[in-house]
Design an enzyme around this catalytic site. Structure first.
Site, PDB file in Angstrom:
ATOM      1  N   SER A   1       0.844  -1.192   0.000  1.00 16.65           N
ATOM      2  CA  SER A   1       0.000   0.000   0.000  1.00 16.65           C
ATOM      3  C   SER A   1       0.875   1.236   0.000  1.00 16.65           C
ATOM      4  CB  SER A   1      -0.915   0.003   1.221  1.00 16.65           C
ATOM      5  OG  SER A   1      -0.146   0.333   2.360  1.00 16.65           O
ATOM      6  N   LYS A   2       0.207   2.357  -0.278  1.00  8.81           N
ATOM      7  CA  LYS A   2       0.885   3.644  -0.385  1.00  8.81           C
ATOM      8  C   LYS A   2       1.764   3.935   0.831  1.00  8.81           C
ATOM      9  CE  LYS A   2      -0.929   7.840  -2.478  1.00  8.81           C
ATOM     10  NZ  LYS A   2      -2.188   8.523  -2.710  1.00  8.81           N
ATOM     11  N   ARG A   3       1.233   3.581   1.992  1.00  8.67           N
ATOM     12  CA  ARG A   3       1.982   3.871   3.217  1.00  8.67           C
ATOM     13  C   ARG A   3       3.302   3.110   3.270  1.00  8.67           C
ATOM     14  NH1 ARG A   3      -1.052   1.847   7.380  1.00  8.67           N
ATOM     15  NH2 ARG A   3      -2.674   1.308   5.910  1.00  8.67           N
ATOM     16  N   ARG A   4       3.396   2.032   2.477  1.00  8.57           N
ATOM     17  CA  ARG A   4       4.607   1.210   2.536  1.00  8.57           C
ATOM     18  C   ARG A   4       5.480   1.405   1.308  1.00  8.57           C
ATOM     19  NH1 ARG A   4       0.565  -1.896   4.687  1.00  8.57           N
ATOM     20  NH2 ARG A   4       0.939  -2.328   6.881  1.00  8.57           N
TER      21      ARG A   4
END
Ligand code: GLU
Length: 470
Positions: free
Chosen positions: A251-254
């Site tokens: 995901s974007k956060r990662r």
């Protein structure tokens, strides 16, 4: 579209953001499958989430697909341009009794679910507006705009043989009457997707396994639309999600999850495709293969059932391979764009091609290539540590001699090499002393490819200026 035996696949992104790597992988599988069987690949933009869909996202998706080189044969088809068709199908379904208007307000539905929860039941639509023989429906309230629901078969089992996961069965009693048309006239995903897959005669649907729970509805709606006369349903293949390198959903956060982020970070499209292909599919032990080879091999078998993990180091390795293979002329163009993002105007493409030839073996990305090449255009500064280590008093006289010789020779690799050798002999120093000293001053770093070749990329004036204060 008439239904024939021709393989037809599609990718159907929602334009609510960039093209996600998972969608790019599904697009690749769908595209390769169609190419393998001599079929067609359709691009459809699923823009019925009006609040979240944007034109900017449509453009990002189209440019990502183009960059990847996954050429569609039809489309882009925009769902919001097909509202009249969805409305017509809804009317047919209402007439046929496979769909019905539901006037329940959101408040009523909340109350209904509250009561279900209080009784310890799983919440579901209770069918209060669903017609049935002998059932008396309430009079439609004049002030409520109805939604349309699909009359899901009340019993029986929906079964399909998933191309990835194998046989899957879900009992109809577990799924309720889905809203297919909102009261603003916009269809929901599960309905529009079926009308489109049907109208476009899609034969094979590859998509992420987050859609597995939607598939029973879709199959039922398909049957309602196409009739129970054995009309061909598409075959479904649900690919497992891609995990981040921490084992969680990518995901974007990662980290970067969009195709464009990798383009901007200096990855080549053929490397992305090769890497994405292997994330969920294999052909023996093959790791590096061309798109043509993939098309030859990709027949829908050997798709992995379990999730693959995103591995940045492997992607970098794959990209390094393709950078080495890429022509210097092509890299020159990419390098020029990459340098431009740093405010460096590098007009001479032949110089950039020569620089690419020299540096590409050391680079995993075009960004790294730009890191090397920027020394030709902007001032460099080696670290104090490197300067102290390599720019010793013992080497300085040799550097002065070299500078004087370089001022006089023809400017090419061979003459630069000769000037260096003569300097070594004259001062009784070693190449291992002279070359790093030249490098820290001219290149800002102690290690580079062969120094004569590197110096030949610069103009004589630039080299002399950097050797001036020795
Ligand atoms: N618009 C859906 C998505 O982006 C498409 C799913 C499908 O392929 O049916 O997830």
């Amino acid at each position: 579209m008439t239904h024939t035996n021709t393989v037809r696949t599609r990718i159907a992104p929602s334009p609510t953001g960039f093209l996600h790597l998972g969608t790019a992988r599904t697009a690749l599988y769908s595209w390769a499958y169609a190419r393998h069987f001599g079929g067609q690949f359709v691009l459809r933009i699923e823009d019925t989430d009006v609040a979240r869909s944007t034109q900017d996202s449509v453009e990002q998706i189209l440019s990502s697909m183009q960059w990847l080189g996954l050429q569609h044969d039809e489309g882009p088809v925009y769902q919001m341009q097909r509202l009249a068709r969805y409305h017509a199908v809804v009317e047919q379904m209402i007439a046929a009794g496979t769909a019905y208007r539901c006037y329940s307000t959101p408040e009523e539905l909340d109350t209904m679910r509250e009561a279900q929860r209080a009784r310890g039941e799983k919440t579901h639509y209770d069918g209060r507006w669903r017609p049935a023989p002998g059932k008396k429906l309430p009079a439609p309230p004049a002030d409520v705009k109805p939604v349309v629901r699909f009359a899901n078969p009340p019993d029986g089992v929906v079964t399909w043989d998933d191309l990835v996961k194998g046989p899957i069965s879900i009992r109809n009693e577990e799924i309720d009457d889905l809203i297919i048309l909102r009261n603003d006239g916009v269809p929901t995903y599960n309905f529009a997707v079926v009308v489109d897959d049907w109208d476009m005669a899609i034969t094979h649907v590859f998509r992420g396994d987050e859609h597995i729970n939607n598939t029973p509805w879709q199959i039922n709606i398909f049957r309602a639309i196409a009739g129970a006369d054995g009309a061909p349903l598409p075959q479904f293949g649900h690919c497992p999600i891609i995990l981040g390198d921490d084992g969680q959903k990518l995901s974007k956060r990662r980290g970067a999850v969009s195709v464009t982020a990798y383009r901007d970070a200096g990855y080549l499209p053929e490397a992305m495709l090769n890497y994405l292909a292997r994330l969920g599919w294999s052909h023996g032990d093959e790791e590096l293969f061309s798109l043509e080879q993939m098309v030859q091999w990709f027949d829908g078998t050997h798709l992995a059932k379990s999730p693959a993990q995103w591995d940045p180091a492997k992607l970098a390795w794959v990209n390094a391979h393709y950078i080495k293979q890429a022509s210097d002329e092509r890299l020159a163009g990419l390098l020029q764009e990459q340098l431009a993002t740093r405010g460096i105007v590098a007009a001479d493409l032949s110089l950039l091609a020569r620089a690419s030839a020299l540096f590409k073996d050391r680079c995993s990305t075009v960004v790294e290539l730009a890191d090397w090449t920027s020394m030709l255009f902007v001032a460099v500064q080696a670290s104090d540590e490197e300067l102290t280590q390599h720019l010793t008093d013992a080497i300085k006289p040799a550097l002065r001699t070299l500078r004087d010789r370089l001022a006089a020779v023809d400017w090419d690799k061979a003459t630069i090499a000769t000037a260096m050798k003569e300097t070594l002999a004259l001062h009784q120093v070693k190449m291992g002393q002279l070359a790093p000293a030249v490098r820290v001053l001219v290149c800002g770093r102690a290690q580079t490819p062969s120094i004569d070749a590197v110096l030949a990329l610069f103009t004589r004036e630039a080299v002399l200026a950097r050797l001036q204060h020795v």
